[in-house]
Design a protein around this motif. Structure first.
Motif, PDB file in Angstrom:
ATOM      1  N   TRP A 253     -11.682  10.603  -3.285  1.00 44.88           N
ATOM      2  CA  TRP A 253     -11.468  11.879  -3.950  1.00 44.88           C
ATOM      3  C   TRP A 253     -10.582  11.745  -5.198  1.00 44.88           C
ATOM      4  N   SER A 254     -10.000  10.592  -5.390  1.00 44.05           N
ATOM      5  CA  SER A 254      -9.093  10.409  -6.524  1.00 44.05           C
ATOM      6  C   SER A 254      -9.868  10.275  -7.840  1.00 44.05           C
ATOM      7  N   ARG A 255      -9.142  10.424  -8.953  1.00 40.88           N
ATOM      8  CA  ARG A 255      -9.748  10.260 -10.265  1.00 40.88           C
ATOM      9  C   ARG A 255     -10.235   8.829 -10.453  1.00 40.88           C
ATOM     10  N   PRO A 256     -11.315   8.624 -11.212  1.00 42.22           N
ATOM     11  CA  PRO A 256     -11.821   7.264 -11.452  1.00 42.22           C
ATOM     12  C   PRO A 256     -10.786   6.351 -12.097  1.00 42.22           C
ATOM     13  N   ASP A 257      -9.897   6.937 -12.903  1.00 41.52           N
ATOM     14  CA  ASP A 257      -8.913   6.114 -13.606  1.00 41.52           C
ATOM     15  C   ASP A 257      -7.576   6.031 -12.868  1.00 41.52           C
ATOM     16  N   ALA A 258      -7.489   6.605 -11.682  1.00 42.92           N
ATOM     17  CA  ALA A 258      -6.232   6.545 -10.925  1.00 42.92           C
ATOM     18  C   ALA A 258      -5.967   5.116 -10.469  1.00 42.92           C
ATOM     19  N   ILE A 259      -4.705   4.759 -10.484  1.00 44.54           N
ATOM     20  CA  ILE A 259      -4.290   3.444  -9.980  1.00 44.54           C
ATOM     21  C   ILE A 259      -4.100   3.556  -8.479  1.00 44.54           C
ATOM     22  N   LYS A 260      -4.847   2.779  -7.723  1.00 50.17           N
ATOM     23  CA  LYS A 260      -4.753   2.824  -6.254  1.00 50.17           C
ATOM     24  C   LYS A 260      -4.211   1.482  -5.751  1.00 50.17           C
ATOM     25  N   ILE A 261      -3.102   1.551  -5.052  1.00 53.73           N
ATOM     26  CA  ILE A 261      -2.423   0.338  -4.585  1.00 53.73           C
ATOM     27  C   ILE A 261      -2.228   0.414  -3.076  1.00 53.73           C
ATOM     28  N   SER A 262      -2.757  -0.573  -2.372  1.00 53.06           N
ATOM     29  CA  SER A 262      -2.571  -0.629  -0.922  1.00 53.06           C
ATOM     30  C   SER A 262      -1.178  -1.175  -0.608  1.00 53.06           C
ATOM     31  N   VAL A 263      -0.423  -0.404   0.139  1.00 57.23           N
ATOM     32  CA  VAL A 263       0.909  -0.855   0.565  1.00 57.23           C
ATOM     33  C   VAL A 263       0.982  -0.865   2.088  1.00 57.23           C
ATOM     34  N   GLY A 264      -0.181  -0.938   2.710  1.00 60.28           N
ATOM     35  CA  GLY A 264      -0.267  -0.834   4.160  1.00 60.28           C
ATOM     36  C   GLY A 264       0.403  -1.962   4.890  1.00 60.28           C
ATOM     37  N   LYS A 265       0.918  -1.622   6.063  1.00 59.48           N
ATOM     38  CA  LYS A 265       1.546  -2.598   6.945  1.00 59.48           C
ATOM     39  C   LYS A 265       0.702  -2.695   8.205  1.00 59.48           C
ATOM     40  N   LEU A 266       0.418  -3.900   8.630  1.00 58.45           N
ATOM     41  CA  LEU A 266      -0.220  -4.100   9.917  1.00 58.45           C
ATOM     42  C   LEU A 266       0.859  -4.208  10.971  1.00 58.45           C
ATOM     43  N   PRO A 267       0.566  -3.802  12.217  1.00 61.72           N
ATOM     44  CA  PRO A 267       1.590  -3.837  13.260  1.00 61.72           C
ATOM     45  C   PRO A 267       2.217  -5.218  13.403  1.00 61.72           C
ATOM     46  N   TYR A 268       3.543  -5.246  13.328  1.00 62.97           N
ATOM     47  CA  TYR A 268       4.325  -6.462  13.519  1.00 62.97           C
ATOM     48  C   TYR A 268       4.007  -7.527  12.464  1.00 62.97           C
ATOM     49  N   CYS A 269       3.467  -7.084  11.334  1.00 62.94           N
ATOM     50  CA  CYS A 269       3.136  -8.022  10.266  1.00 62.94           C
ATOM     51  C   CYS A 269       3.242  -7.286   8.942  1.00 62.94           C
ATOM     52  N   SER A 270       4.443  -7.102   8.440  1.00 66.84           N
ATOM     53  CA  SER A 270       4.669  -6.342   7.218  1.00 66.84           C
ATOM     54  C   SER A 270       4.534  -7.263   6.012  1.00 66.84           C
ATOM     55  N   VAL A 271       3.412  -7.139   5.302  1.00 64.34           N
ATOM     56  CA  VAL A 271       3.191  -7.956   4.120  1.00 64.34           C
ATOM     57  C   VAL A 271       4.013  -7.424   2.959  1.00 64.34           C
ATOM     58  N   ILE A 272       4.048  -6.112   2.797  1.00 62.83           N
ATOM     59  CA  ILE A 272       4.813  -5.466   1.730  1.00 62.83           C
ATOM     60  C   ILE A 272       6.008  -4.765   2.362  1.00 62.83           C
ATOM     61  N   THR A 273       7.190  -5.056   1.871  1.00 62.51           N
ATOM     62  CA  THR A 273       8.400  -4.492   2.467  1.00 62.51           C
ATOM     63  C   THR A 273       8.570  -3.033   2.063  1.00 62.51           C
TER      64      THR A 273
END
Length: 264
Positions: free
Chosen positions: A50-70
């Motif tokens: 649903w976001s704009r085509p030019d929107a910057i989308k950044i995944s900051v997701g954390k998997l359980p017990y495995c935080s890639v991004i603090t």
């Protein structure tokens, strides 16, 4: 929406439990207008579309017990984009203030002079219970609901630091978020503290999504049943007499059946 002469604003937004149709109207509005979206691992891709085509989308997701991004990195990215005049949506699964670290993010923004808005979302306990046909409250069986997290803070060694006697004595429905890893410990601790081992219990995996699964049993066998079913995250544990209504009120099973026939 970008304006380089002013500081942007951050919208700490609940994306709901999974089903895109459960997103609030306000959440959809800010997603459609955002310059930047920092989104969690559990956010449904349909919502991001649903976001704009030019929107910057950044995944900051954390998997359980495995935080890639603090969490500190997420804080800094929110701040950096806002200081560049961008309107930022921090898109979080469920509700941002229920085991979602939304308060930590809001406090960081406030301390750094960035305005923010908190947009609530349908938290997973409400959605998973509803889609499993399990009422969290019922006049005959539960006048109270207690929400707890089965996931401990990274870097701590306290384990599940609960007052088990208090939980065991609780007369209403108990919902444990993020409790799959500690499911056996939770069930055993409740029984050891005095809760009847025959107390109904259910695990709801992928609540509100077409591939939702509901495993029912009681405190004596729910861990074994869930293990045999290879339950994975995201999943909730519900404990209390209301679980017995699942068979009677399981409306979503018919929806799932139609969906499975459609993709067969």
């Amino acid at each position: 929406m970008q304006n380089a002469t002013t500081i942007g604003k951050v919208y700490i937004t609940g994306a709901g439990p999974g089903d895109p149709q459960l997103l609030t109207l306000r959440a959809r509005t800010v997603i459609e207008l955002a310059d930047v979206i920092l989104y969690d691992n559990l956010v449904n891709q349909e919502i991001l579309d649903w976001s704009r085509p030019d929107a910057i989308k950044i995944s900051v997701g954390k998997l359980p017990y495995c935080s890639v991004i603090t969490q500190e990195t997420i804080h800094q990215w929110m701040l950096d984009h806002a200081l560049e005049g961008r309107q930022v949506v921090r898109l979080k699964g469920g509700d941002p203030l229920i085991f979602g670290r939304g308060a930590e993010e809001a406090a960081f923004l406030q301390e750094n002079g960035v305005s923010f808005e908190i947009i609530p979302g349908v938290t997973s306990s409400l959605a998973a219970a509803a889609y499993a046909g399990i009422p969290l409250t019922h006049r005959e069986n539960a006048q109270m609901v207690l929400l707890a997290t089965g996931h401990t803070k990274r870097g701590t060694n306290k384990g599940l630091d609960f007052d088990w006697d208090q939980l065991a004595a609780f007369k209403g429905t108990i919902v444990f978020y993020m409790g799959v890893k500690h499911l056996e410990q939770i069930a055993e601790s409740l029984v050891k503290a005095g809760k009847a081992d025959g107390t109904p219990a259910a695990v709801v995996e992928n609540g509100s999504l077409p591939h939702q699964r509901v495993i029912t049993g009681n405190l004596s066998d729910i861990a074994a049943l869930s293990k045999a079913a290879a339950v994975t995250t995201p999943a909730l544990l519900l404990v209390g007499e209301v679980v017995k209504y699942h068979q009677q009120l399981n409306w979503f099973a018919a929806v799932q059946s139609i969906h499975q026939q459609a993709i067969a």
